[in-house]
Design a protein around this motif. Structure first.
Motif, PDB file in Angstrom:
ATOM      1  N   ALA A  65      16.730  65.549  30.095  1.00 49.05           N
ATOM      2  CA  ALA A  65      17.366  66.870  30.006  1.00 49.05           C
ATOM      3  C   ALA A  65      16.981  67.579  28.708  1.00 49.05           C
ATOM      4  CB  ALA A  65      18.880  66.735  30.111  1.00 49.05           C
ATOM      5  N   ALA A  66      16.973  66.833  27.601  1.00 46.47           N
ATOM      6  CA  ALA A  66      16.589  67.422  26.315  1.00 46.47           C
ATOM      7  C   ALA A  66      15.130  67.866  26.346  1.00 46.47           C
ATOM      8  CB  ALA A  66      16.821  66.429  25.183  1.00 46.47           C
ATOM      9  N   GLY A  67      14.268  67.066  26.949  1.00 53.53           N
ATOM     10  CA  GLY A  67      12.852  67.429  27.063  1.00 53.53           C
ATOM     11  C   GLY A  67      12.649  68.674  27.900  1.00 53.53           C
ATOM     12  N   GLU A  68      13.383  68.766  29.013  1.00 52.63           N
ATOM     13  CA  GLU A  68      13.268  69.952  29.863  1.00 52.63           C
ATOM     14  C   GLU A  68      13.766  71.193  29.133  1.00 52.63           C
ATOM     15  OE1 GLU A  68      15.471  68.840  33.326  1.00 52.63           O
ATOM     16  OE2 GLU A  68      13.767  67.805  34.235  1.00 52.63           O
ATOM     17  N   GLU A  69      14.840  71.049  28.372  1.00 52.03           N
ATOM     18  CA  GLU A  69      15.362  72.181  27.602  1.00 52.03           C
ATOM     19  C   GLU A  69      14.356  72.639  26.548  1.00 52.03           C
ATOM     20  OE1 GLU A  69      19.111  73.172  24.653  1.00 52.03           O
ATOM     21  OE2 GLU A  69      19.245  71.485  26.031  1.00 52.03           O
ATOM     22  N   THR A  70      13.713  71.690  25.884  1.00 51.71           N
ATOM     23  CA  THR A  70      12.699  72.022  24.879  1.00 51.71           C
ATOM     24  C   THR A  70      11.507  72.727  25.521  1.00 51.71           C
ATOM     25  OG1 THR A  70      13.374  70.130  23.544  1.00 51.71           O
ATOM     26  CG2 THR A  70      11.207  71.056  23.089  1.00 51.71           C
ATOM     27  N   VAL A  71      11.078  72.227  26.663  1.00 52.93           N
ATOM     28  CA  VAL A  71       9.958  72.862  27.375  1.00 52.93           C
ATOM     29  C   VAL A  71      10.322  74.291  27.761  1.00 52.93           C
ATOM     30  CG1 VAL A  71       8.644  72.803  29.538  1.00 52.93           C
ATOM     31  CG2 VAL A  71       8.903  70.734  28.195  1.00 52.93           C
ATOM     32  N   ASP A  72      11.546  74.506  28.246  1.00 56.38           N
ATOM     33  CA  ASP A  72      11.973  75.866  28.602  1.00 56.38           C
ATOM     34  C   ASP A  72      11.989  76.778  27.381  1.00 56.38           C
ATOM     35  OD1 ASP A  72      12.223  75.275  31.274  1.00 56.38           O
ATOM     36  OD2 ASP A  72      14.384  74.907  31.191  1.00 56.38           O
ATOM     37  N   ASN A  73      12.490  76.264  26.256  1.00 57.51           N
ATOM     38  CA  ASN A  73      12.522  77.075  25.029  1.00 57.51           C
ATOM     39  C   ASN A  73      11.117  77.450  24.576  1.00 57.51           C
ATOM     40  OD1 ASN A  73      15.295  76.987  24.930  1.00 57.51           O
ATOM     41  ND2 ASN A  73      15.375  75.282  23.490  1.00 57.51           N
ATOM     42  N   VAL A  74      10.203  76.489  24.615  1.00 56.21           N
ATOM     43  CA  VAL A  74       8.811  76.758  24.210  1.00 56.21           C
ATOM     44  C   VAL A  74       8.169  77.748  25.176  1.00 56.21           C
ATOM     45  CG1 VAL A  74       6.528  75.707  23.983  1.00 56.21           C
ATOM     46  CG2 VAL A  74       8.522  74.580  22.991  1.00 56.21           C
ATOM     47  N   ARG A  75       8.433  77.581  26.464  1.00 59.36           N
ATOM     48  CA  ARG A  75       7.864  78.486  27.457  1.00 59.36           C
ATOM     49  C   ARG A  75       8.352  79.925  27.220  1.00 59.36           C
ATOM     50  NH1 ARG A  75       9.185  76.049  32.446  1.00 59.36           N
ATOM     51  NH2 ARG A  75       7.303  74.843  32.190  1.00 59.36           N
ATOM     52  N   HIS A  76       9.638  80.076  26.933  1.00 62.49           N
ATOM     53  CA  HIS A  76      10.168  81.419  26.668  1.00 62.49           C
ATOM     54  C   HIS A  76       9.587  81.997  25.381  1.00 62.49           C
ATOM     55  CE1 HIS A  76      13.382  80.179  29.554  1.00 62.49           C
ATOM     56  NE2 HIS A  76      13.209  81.441  29.940  1.00 62.49           N
ATOM     57  N   GLU A  77       9.423  81.169  24.371  1.00 60.28           N
ATOM     58  CA  GLU A  77       8.856  81.643  23.101  1.00 60.28           C
ATOM     59  C   GLU A  77       7.409  82.097  23.294  1.00 60.28           C
ATOM     60  OE1 GLU A  77       9.070  82.769  19.234  1.00 60.28           O
ATOM     61  OE2 GLU A  77      10.712  81.961  20.429  1.00 60.28           O
ATOM     62  N   ILE A  78       6.628  81.319  24.041  1.00 57.54           N
ATOM     63  CA  ILE A  78       5.233  81.692  24.306  1.00 57.54           C
ATOM     64  C   ILE A  78       5.175  82.989  25.110  1.00 57.54           C
ATOM     65  CG2 ILE A  78       3.159  81.026  25.594  1.00 57.54           C
ATOM     66  CD1 ILE A  78       3.694  78.148  24.693  1.00 57.54           C
ATOM     67  N   GLN A  79       6.063  83.120  26.091  1.00 56.28           N
ATOM     68  CA  GLN A  79       6.094  84.348  26.893  1.00 56.28           C
ATOM     69  C   GLN A  79       6.442  85.551  26.026  1.00 56.28           C
ATOM     70  OE1 GLN A  79       5.203  84.637  30.143  1.00 56.28           O
ATOM     71  NE2 GLN A  79       5.386  86.835  29.814  1.00 56.28           N
TER      72      GLN A  79
END
Length: 113
Positions: A65-79
């Motif tokens: 869950a923590a990994g998925e949350e981090t991936v989502d945060n990075v994806r939003h930051e890149i976007q």
């Protein structure tokens, strides 16, 4: 439950009295006690094993869950960065072209050596 010392004493007394039926009964009782002890140890081990498995599963789920949350945060930051860059290029196309040409020139100089 009979202890080992009590059983040994009883076996010795019975052997002295030459009562083989009593010895057989005591041996049967001893076997039963050992079987009960083995099943108790087995149940205890199974309980501990299932508890450890459940704990490991919870830790793994939390990590996922923590990994998925981090991936989502990075994806939003890149976007967000991508959207900002596209806006800046549309706002100042000549400046963006000059920066891209300068960056290409610098990369060509560095990689030529």
């Amino acid at each position: 439950m009979a202890t080992v010392r009590n059983v040994e004493d009883e076996v010795r007394k019975t052997i002295d009295n030459a009562d083989t039926a009593e010895v057989s009964a005591q041996l049967a009782q001893l076997r039963e006690d050992l079987a009960n002890l083995a099943s108790s140890v087995k149940a205890l081990g199974a309980g501990v094993s299932s508890e450890v498995k459940a704990r490991a599963s919870r830790v793994a789920d939390d990590a996922i869950a923590a990994g998925e949350e981090t991936v989502d945060n990075v994806r939003h930051e890149i976007q967000s960065i991508n959207d900002n860059l596209a806006y800046q290029v549309q706002k100042n196309p000549l400046q963006a072209l000059g920066i891209a040409a300068a960056a290409g020139f610098l990369i060509a100089i560095v990689t030529r050596r």
